[in-house]
Motif scaffolding. Structure first.
Motif, PDB file in Angstrom:
ATOM      1  N   LEU A  84      21.543 -14.999  47.780  1.00  0.00           N
ATOM      2  CA  LEU A  84      22.089 -16.317  48.068  1.00  0.00           C
ATOM      3  C   LEU A  84      21.843 -17.293  46.928  1.00  0.00           C
ATOM      4  CD1 LEU A  84      21.186 -16.677  51.852  1.00  0.00           C
ATOM      5  CD2 LEU A  84      23.431 -16.263  50.854  1.00  0.00           C
ATOM      6  N   TRP A  85      20.624 -17.294  46.359  1.00  0.00           N
ATOM      7  CA  TRP A  85      20.395 -18.239  45.273  1.00  0.00           C
ATOM      8  C   TRP A  85      21.064 -17.791  43.995  1.00  0.00           C
ATOM      9  CZ3 TRP A  85      17.506 -16.058  41.442  1.00  0.00           C
ATOM     10  CH2 TRP A  85      16.465 -15.190  41.777  1.00  0.00           C
ATOM     11  N   LYS A  86      21.332 -16.508  43.820  1.00  0.00           N
ATOM     12  CA  LYS A  86      22.097 -16.064  42.660  1.00  0.00           C
ATOM     13  C   LYS A  86      23.514 -16.619  42.763  1.00  0.00           C
ATOM     14  CE  LYS A  86      24.791 -14.169  39.881  1.00  0.00           C
ATOM     15  NZ  LYS A  86      25.412 -15.271  39.244  1.00  0.00           N
ATOM     16  N   TYR A  87      24.084 -16.487  43.927  1.00  0.00           N
ATOM     17  CA  TYR A  87      25.458 -16.918  44.114  1.00  0.00           C
ATOM     18  C   TYR A  87      25.583 -18.421  43.905  1.00  0.00           C
ATOM     19  CZ  TYR A  87      30.045 -17.430  46.187  1.00  0.00           C
ATOM     20  OH  TYR A  87      31.353 -17.720  46.397  1.00  0.00           O
ATOM     21  N   ARG A  88      24.646 -19.166  44.439  1.00  0.00           N
ATOM     22  CA  ARG A  88      24.710 -20.626  44.365  1.00  0.00           C
ATOM     23  C   ARG A  88      24.311 -21.148  42.988  1.00  0.00           C
ATOM     24  NH1 ARG A  88      21.528 -22.207  48.787  1.00  0.00           N
ATOM     25  NH2 ARG A  88      23.250 -21.470  50.017  1.00  0.00           N
ATOM     26  N   ASN A  89      23.246 -20.606  42.404  1.00  0.00           N
ATOM     27  CA  ASN A  89      22.703 -21.137  41.150  1.00  0.00           C
ATOM     28  C   ASN A  89      23.132 -20.362  39.904  1.00  0.00           C
ATOM     29  OD1 ASN A  89      21.327 -23.019  42.670  1.00  0.00           O
ATOM     30  ND2 ASN A  89      19.530 -21.709  42.886  1.00  0.00           N
ATOM     31  N   LYS A  90      23.767 -19.217  40.082  1.00  0.00           N
ATOM     32  CA  LYS A  90      24.224 -18.384  38.966  1.00  0.00           C
ATOM     33  C   LYS A  90      23.074 -18.041  38.017  1.00  0.00           C
ATOM     34  CE  LYS A  90      28.946 -20.116  39.275  1.00  0.00           C
ATOM     35  NZ  LYS A  90      29.154 -19.402  40.476  1.00  0.00           N
ATOM     36  N   THR A  91      21.947 -17.663  38.610  1.00  0.00           N
ATOM     37  CA  THR A  91      20.733 -17.383  37.860  1.00  0.00           C
ATOM     38  C   THR A  91      20.929 -16.256  36.854  1.00  0.00           C
ATOM     39  OG1 THR A  91      19.461 -18.059  39.783  1.00  0.00           O
ATOM     40  CG2 THR A  91      18.286 -16.834  38.084  1.00  0.00           C
ATOM     41  N   ILE A  92      21.512 -15.149  37.275  1.00  0.00           N
ATOM     42  CA  ILE A  92      21.682 -14.017  36.362  1.00  0.00           C
ATOM     43  C   ILE A  92      22.659 -14.374  35.249  1.00  0.00           C
ATOM     44  CG2 ILE A  92      22.455 -11.616  36.202  1.00  0.00           C
ATOM     45  CD1 ILE A  92      21.413 -11.230  39.057  1.00  0.00           C
ATOM     46  N   THR A  93      23.714 -15.067  35.581  1.00  0.00           N
ATOM     47  CA  THR A  93      24.675 -15.486  34.558  1.00  0.00           C
ATOM     48  C   THR A  93      23.991 -16.369  33.518  1.00  0.00           C
ATOM     49  OG1 THR A  93      26.487 -15.381  36.150  1.00  0.00           O
ATOM     50  CG2 THR A  93      26.857 -16.707  34.178  1.00  0.00           C
ATOM     51  N   ARG A  94      23.139 -17.281  33.964  1.00  0.00           N
ATOM     52  CA  ARG A  94      22.430 -18.147  33.018  1.00  0.00           C
ATOM     53  C   ARG A  94      21.474 -17.348  32.136  1.00  0.00           C
ATOM     54  NH1 ARG A  94      19.534 -22.563  35.746  1.00  0.00           N
ATOM     55  NH2 ARG A  94      19.950 -21.583  37.723  1.00  0.00           N
ATOM     56  N   LEU A  95      20.865 -16.281  32.695  1.00  0.00           N
ATOM     57  CA  LEU A  95      19.976 -15.433  31.902  1.00  0.00           C
ATOM     58  C   LEU A  95      20.730 -14.744  30.759  1.00  0.00           C
ATOM     59  CD1 LEU A  95      17.789 -13.718  34.647  1.00  0.00           C
ATOM     60  CD2 LEU A  95      17.044 -15.384  32.947  1.00  0.00           C
ATOM     61  N   PHE A  96      22.033 -14.574  30.922  1.00  0.00           N
ATOM     62  CA  PHE A  96      22.862 -13.940  29.902  1.00  0.00           C
ATOM     63  C   PHE A  96      23.697 -14.970  29.142  1.00  0.00           C
ATOM     64  CE2 PHE A  96      21.627 -10.344  32.399  1.00  0.00           C
ATOM     65  CZ  PHE A  96      21.517  -9.316  31.473  1.00  0.00           C
ATOM     66  N   GLY A  97      23.138 -16.140  28.961  1.00  0.00           N
ATOM     67  CA  GLY A  97      23.751 -17.174  28.141  1.00  0.00           C
ATOM     68  C   GLY A  97      25.049 -17.738  28.710  1.00  0.00           C
ATOM     69  N   GLY A  98      25.187 -17.681  30.032  1.00  0.00           N
ATOM     70  CA  GLY A  98      26.384 -18.222  30.661  1.00  0.00           C
ATOM     71  C   GLY A  98      27.557 -17.259  30.695  1.00  0.00           C
ATOM     72  N   ASN A  99      27.371 -16.032  30.206  1.00  0.00           N
ATOM     73  CA  ASN A  99      28.446 -15.042  30.194  1.00  0.00           C
ATOM     74  C   ASN A  99      28.368 -14.210  31.478  1.00  0.00           C
ATOM     75  OD1 ASN A  99      30.054 -12.705  29.752  1.00  0.00           O
ATOM     76  ND2 ASN A  99      29.912 -13.047  27.542  1.00  0.00           N
TER      77      ASN A  99
END
Length: 197
Positions: A15-30
């Motif tokens: 749920l927090w991945k979907y809302r906060n895009k944590t993994i995407t941010r870990l990969f520089g927004g890609n």
């Protein structure tokens, strides 16, 4: 809202991945790199889990049998043969049934395992990495719905292919307990499909 909080754990990572895009941010927004990173993590952790067999006593390494003293060196780790998967290990301890040990049952087992693997692998090929490994969570959607093989046969080829493989393994080993577990797998997949469709 408080009633919902009793039944939904909002602290879950999905749920927090979907809302906060944590993994995407870990990969520089890609988001594509994030999805591929998640795929590599899921695949790698599965391999590591299988290699280590989760419990320490099932580790692929065994230590020497002596008890360490205060002045002794640490025990030497020596490789041990890997253990079979949990499903197979559970079935090996179960009784066999003569009706499941016939040439017909063996042929059916081979057909089920082969067909099940074709469904699973071809669906992974048709969906690609992002379709198989939660690309929709990263906002990566396919241009159109996949309706070619194996999706032309069934809407859930991974579920049915997996179920066929479980049943094939149960028949191959001649274990009624495996047939019962396959029925449980089938029931769980039916419930999952009710939420997905």
């Amino acid at each position: 809202m408080s009633l919902l909080a009793q039944y939904v754990d909002l602290s879950q990572p999905s749920l927090w991945k979907y809302r906060n895009k944590t993994i995407t941010r870990l990969f520089g927004g890609n988001s594509l790199y994030g999805c591929y990173g998640l795929a590599v993590a899921i695949f790698s952790i599965g391999i590591i889990r299988d290699a280590l067999c989760v419990a320490p006593h099932l580790s692929p390494f065994s230590s020497s049998p002596h008890k360490p003293s205060k002045h002794s060196t640490p025990p030497k780790l020596t490789p041990r043969a890997p253990h079979p998967n949990s499903y197979e290990r559970a079935l090996r301890t179960q009784p066999t049934h003569p009706a499941l040990q016939t040439p017909l049952a063996t042929a059916l087992a081979c057909a089920l395992i082969a067909s099940g693997n074709v469904l699973v692998l071809s669906s992974m090929y048709a969906l690609g990495v992002t379709g198989t490994y939660l690309g929709d969570y990263f906002g990566i959607l396919m241009a159109r719905r996949v309706d070619g093989f194996p999706f032309s046969l069934t809407g859930a080829p991974m579920y049915w292919g997996s179920t066929m493989s479980f049943l094939g393994a149960a028949l191959w080993m001649g274990r009624p307990a495996g047939v019962a577990l396959t029925v449980l797998v089938y029931a769980v997949y039916r419930v999952a499909l009710a939420f997905e469709e």
